[in-house]
Design a protein around this motif. Structure first.
Motif, PDB file in Angstrom:
ATOM      1  N   GLY A  76       0.808  -1.204   0.000  1.00  0.00           N
ATOM      2  CA  GLY A  76       0.000   0.000   0.000  1.00  0.00           C
ATOM      3  C   GLY A  76       0.845   1.260   0.000  1.00  0.00           C
ATOM      4  O   GLY A  76       2.056   1.224   0.262  1.00  0.00           O
ATOM      5  N   LEU A  77       0.197   2.385  -0.294  1.00  0.00           N
ATOM      6  CA  LEU A  77       0.905   3.655  -0.424  1.00  0.00           C
ATOM      7  C   LEU A  77       1.402   4.173   0.920  1.00  0.00           C
ATOM      8  O   LEU A  77       2.531   4.658   1.023  1.00  0.00           O
ATOM      9  N   VAL A  78       0.586   4.076   1.961  1.00  0.00           N
ATOM     10  CA  VAL A  78       0.970   4.627   3.267  1.00  0.00           C
ATOM     11  C   VAL A  78       2.197   3.911   3.839  1.00  0.00           C
ATOM     12  O   VAL A  78       3.181   4.571   4.206  1.00  0.00           O
ATOM     13  N   PRO A  79       2.204   2.569   3.942  1.00  0.00           N
ATOM     14  CA  PRO A  79       3.428   1.929   4.450  1.00  0.00           C
ATOM     15  C   PRO A  79       4.623   2.129   3.546  1.00  0.00           C
ATOM     16  O   PRO A  79       5.760   2.204   4.022  1.00  0.00           O
ATOM     17  N   ALA A  80       4.401   2.251   2.221  1.00  0.00           N
ATOM     18  CA  ALA A  80       5.520   2.458   1.295  1.00  0.00           C
ATOM     19  C   ALA A  80       6.187   3.810   1.535  1.00  0.00           C
ATOM     20  O   ALA A  80       7.416   3.906   1.599  1.00  0.00           O
ATOM     21  N   ILE A  81       5.383   4.876   1.683  1.00  0.00           N
ATOM     22  CA  ILE A  81       5.940   6.210   1.914  1.00  0.00           C
ATOM     23  C   ILE A  81       6.649   6.261   3.261  1.00  0.00           C
ATOM     24  O   ILE A  81       7.764   6.803   3.384  1.00  0.00           O
ATOM     25  N   MET A  82       6.035   5.683   4.299  1.00  0.00           N
ATOM     26  CA  MET A  82       6.650   5.700   5.621  1.00  0.00           C
ATOM     27  C   MET A  82       7.959   4.910   5.619  1.00  0.00           C
ATOM     28  O   MET A  82       8.956   5.331   6.218  1.00  0.00           O
ATOM     29  N   CYS A  83       7.970   3.770   4.934  1.00  0.00           N
ATOM     30  CA  CYS A  83       9.185   2.959   4.873  1.00  0.00           C
ATOM     31  C   CYS A  83      10.282   3.692   4.093  1.00  0.00           C
ATOM     32  O   CYS A  83      11.450   3.653   4.486  1.00  0.00           O
ATOM     33  N   MET A  84       9.920   4.371   3.014  1.00  0.00           N
ATOM     34  CA  MET A  84      10.905   5.110   2.227  1.00  0.00           C
ATOM     35  C   MET A  84      11.570   6.200   3.059  1.00  0.00           C
ATOM     36  O   MET A  84      12.802   6.342   3.060  1.00  0.00           O
ATOM     37  N   LEU A  85      10.774   6.971   3.784  1.00  0.00           N
ATOM     38  CA  LEU A  85      11.347   8.014   4.638  1.00  0.00           C
ATOM     39  C   LEU A  85      12.243   7.409   5.721  1.00  0.00           C
ATOM     40  O   LEU A  85      13.314   7.949   6.031  1.00  0.00           O
ATOM     41  N   GLY A  86      11.818   6.280   6.282  1.00  0.00           N
ATOM     42  CA  GLY A  86      12.607   5.654   7.334  1.00  0.00           C
ATOM     43  C   GLY A  86      13.942   5.135   6.844  1.00  0.00           C
ATOM     44  O   GLY A  86      14.976   5.360   7.489  1.00  0.00           O
TER      45      GLY A  86
END
Length: 251
Positions: A76-86
């Protein structure tokens, strides 16, 4: 057109492969996070400044981070964006110790010589590096929880979803039941309703009714036995009880 279909087939195959190997991916991600920990502490402890070491550590950390991101992005988009920033924060925290600051990051008031300010700049950089690493690692962990175990974030004793309360009732599909040697006459469900029920029938996807003594979900436009159907009503309002068609309406 053929290229698009091939791309969709490949994407669907990849998603199916990830679903089949979720447990294995979680274990590998745990190993990758442990390796990132080791790289971070190695970078902080050695204070190496050679470009060869920095390049090797950077490439290794990038490979580990890319694998973690690949296992989360399809969720999903939300976990993908959060993981990318992390993973960006984690990667930068691992690399920054190889490039020590040449000037004070936070000039001290009253410092008489540049040499007295250098330790402050190095300490400030190390503190910032540690904060970035653990913040990024926390974001990666939170993204993995959202992707694979979102139930961990739900509150206990929460009310069940609206769909669950109707799952225990069978749906009446205009069945024709035998009563003795005769067939029970079937009539439209609306014909057994009161005037106010027919006026509000558009709200319901199914209404709850006892048919032959057993509760069933009945379509308002469906057919039911004429003498063996009793609609269930709310004790306070007297309205029909059923599954609403549009959210926002409560009956």
């Amino acid at each position: 057109m053929a290229g698009k279909q091939a791309g969709r087939a490949a994407f669907s195959g990849a998603r199916a492969w990830f679903r089949r190997h979720e447990q294995t991916l979680l274990i590998i991600n745990g190993v990758n996070i442990a390796l990132l920990f080791m790289l971070y502490f190695f970078s902080v402890a050695t204070h190496a400044s050679t470009y060869a070491a920095a390049g090797f550590v950077s490439a290794f950390a990038a490979v580990l981070a890319a694998f973690i991101f690949a296992t989360v992005v399809w969720k999903g988009l939300v976990p993908a964006i959060m993981c990318m920033l992390g993973i960006v924060l984690v990667h930068n925290a691992i690399i920054l110790p190889y490039y020590p600051p040449s000037v004070p990051a936070f000039p001290e008031v009253g410092v008489s010589s540049p040499s007295a300010a250098e330790p402050s700049a190095e300490v400030s950089a190390m503190v910032a590096t540690g904060m970035h690493f653990f913040l990024g690692l926390g974001m990666v962990g939170f993204a993995m929880i959202i992707a694979y175990r979102p139930g961990f974030l739900f509150a206990r004793n929460r009310p069940p979803p609206a769909e669950d309360q109707w799952a225990r009732y069978p749906v009446w599909y205009d069945n024709v039941k035998l009563v003795g040697d005769h067939r029970e006459p079937m009539v439209p469900a609306k014909s057994l309703m009161e005037d106010r029920d027919r006026y509000l029938a558009w709200r319901y996807e199914y209404v709850l009714a006892k048919i032959y003594g057993a509760p069933h979900l009945v379509r308002p436009l469906g057919l039911v036995p004429e003498k063996q159907t009793v609609f269930v009503r709310d004790d306070e309002t007297g309205l029909l009880v059923g599954k609403v068609r549009h959210s926002g309406y409560f009956t």
